[in-house]
Enzyme design. Structure first.
Site, short mmCIF file in Angstrom:
data_model
loop_
_atom_site.label_atom_id
_atom_site.label_comp_id
_atom_site.label_asym_id
_atom_site.label_seq_id
_atom_site.Cartn_x
_atom_site.Cartn_y
_atom_site.Cartn_z
N THR A 55 0.85 -1.19 0.00
CA THR A 55 0.00 0.00 0.00
C THR A 55 0.89 1.24 0.00
OG1 THR A 55 -0.12 0.34 2.40
CG2 THR A 55 -1.60 -1.32 1.46
N CYS A 56 0.26 2.40 0.11
CA CYS A 56 1.02 3.64 0.17
C CYS A 56 1.96 3.68 1.37
CB CYS A 56 0.08 4.85 0.24
SG CYS A 56 -0.91 5.10 -1.24
N ARG A 58 2.91 0.87 3.41
CA ARG A 58 3.64 -0.33 3.82
C ARG A 58 3.79 -1.33 2.67
NH1 ARG A 58 1.90 -1.85 8.46
NH2 ARG A 58 0.55 -0.03 8.77
N GLY A 194 -6.49 10.64 -11.16
CA GLY A 194 -6.78 9.29 -10.70
C GLY A 194 -8.26 9.18 -10.38
#
Length: 432
Positions: A55-56, A58, A194
């Site tokens: 993820t962003c 981890r 996005g």
């Protein structure tokens, strides 16, 4: 089987390193195959299991393996896969074995290890990671059980504590920062790059401020259009970004691109076209969407996920009572899981005992069938069969009793008495 979690996160590594260790979604399945191969060997009695959570904030590798050197192997694989020297990566990596790995998974899913305390997005991301690992054939009994219990614990924590209430989200933090730059967000033009979940959350918060204009740019035009329509905004082609960037006062970007989509030169031209009116930029992507050098420009205010984290943490202190409750629940569930794991350790032994006993049975039955076919007395054949089975089944225990001495012998005798409930005790002199 040993459980191990190895990874880096926002506590241990800056975004500049995290983005280099991130796994794009399309790379995870093939990566899982090579990662599992690290632990495959001729001596491994069980098939290794693995899952990747990226993820962003981890990148974590979850694995179940018989390899006692799993930590070193996993770190070496992560280093080689991303072409980062081990010496550079190792100081930022945590390796959590057994109960520590279980506790970590429970805390992550419950939002206790998140930058936004109690946030729910991580739970969905973990479920996606498990789904991907399942599709790749990388999960087995151990990790399946770990993750199913992880999701149950997260549900319990969120349902019985107030860990997720009054949290300051990354999206809300972005609005707060924008309000420090601009007196009124309602006077500004906002561009979202996005169309994923994070952009949707940010659009929700910024739309509540009634901006002058709200525009969505996305690689998939249809998805961008749908998101823009939800907030009475407009969609624009992502390809138009270099020529239209100067139109926007606030730019929030979060895509899955592996390379920056906004470079220094493009922003310099936008600033010049705006006659040096400030641009507020938020880069929530990992790897980053905006080249970090952009932050050095005089009229640009660039913030990353780590910058927003400082604002988010300001609201975390007030919920420490809920954290204590959640930690207590998690600790109990960790102990429950470890008890289950301990029982799993005897399964191979029991399976081997069954296999061995069945082989003995089949051999003696086959011998008896031949004797019966030859015309031997059935009663005599059955007697011989039962006697042979008895002798072979007690051969192992009696041999073990004859081999040991002293305290080991006493312990084994007590153990055997437990197996054979009718065995006479040492103080029983009757012989019955």
């Amino acid at each position: 089987m040993q459980l191990l979690t190895i990874g880096i996160n926002h506590h241990t590594a800056p975004v500049a390193l995290r983005e280099r260790v991130a796994f794009p979604l399309e790379q995870i399945k093939p990566a899982l195959v090579t990662f599992k191969n690290v632990f495959l060997g001729p001596q491994a009695p069980n098939t290794p299991e693995a899952a990747i959570l990226s993820t962003c904030n981890r990148t974590e590798l979850y694995c179940a393996t018989d390899d006692r050197a799993a930590r070193e192997g996993a770190l070496r694989w992560l280093s080689e896969y991303h072409r980062i020297p081990v010496d550079e990566l190792a100081p930022h990596v945590y390796a959590l074995p057994q109960s520590e790995a279980v506790r970590h998974a429970f805390r992550v899913a419950s939002g206790l290890d998140s930058m936004v305390l109690g946030e729910t997005q991580i739970l969905g991301q973990m479920k996606d990671a498990v789904r991907t690992a399942t599709e790749a054939g990388a999960l087995g009994t151990y990790l399946n059980q770990l993750f199913q219990r992880t999701f149950a614990v997260a549900k319990e924590v969120r349902g019985t504590t107030e860990i997720g209430t009054q949290s300051v989200s990354m999206a809300a933090a972005a609005v707060r920062l924008a309000q420090r730059i601009f007196e009124k967000v309602s006077d500004q033009r906002v561009l979202f790059i996005g169309a994923g979940e994070m952009i949707e959350l940010c659009a929700t918060h910024f739309a509540a401020q009634g901006p002058r204009e709200l525009v969505v740019a996305n690689r998939t035009a249809e998805r961008g259009q749908r998101l823009a329509e939800r907030f009475n905004g407009r969609a624009m082609p992502l390809a138009d970004l270099p020529t239209r960037m100067h139109e926007f006062d606030i730019i929030v970007s979060c895509t899955a691109s592996t390379l920056p989509i906004i470079g220094l030169g493009a922003v310099e031209r936008a600033v010049k076209a705006r006659r040096h009116r400030p641009i507020f930029m938020v880069d929530l992507a990992v790897p980053r969407d905006i080249e970090p050098e952009v932050g050095k420009l005089k009229d640009v205010f660039l913030y990353t996920v780590d910058d927003l984290g400082a604002i988010v943490r300001e609201g975390n202190a007030s919920r420490q009572a809920a954290v204590a409750q959640a930690e207590a629940i998690i600790e109990t569930r960790v102990q429950n899981f470890m008890q289950w794991l301990d029982t799993r350790s005897v399964v191979p032994v029991i399976r081997h005992m069954h296999t061995q006993a069945d082989a003995l049975r089949r051999a003696e039955v086959e011998k008896a069938q031949k004797l019966l076919a030859r015309g031997d007395d059935p009663a005599a054949v059955l007697e011989a069969l039962s006697q042979a089975l008895t002798n072979k089944l007690i051969h192992g225990p009696t041999s073990a009793l004859n081999r040991v001495n002293g305290a080991d012998r006493d312990s084994l005798i007590d153990l055997m008495r437990g197996f054979y409930q009718h065995a006479p005790r040492s103080n029983d002199q009757s012989g019955h």
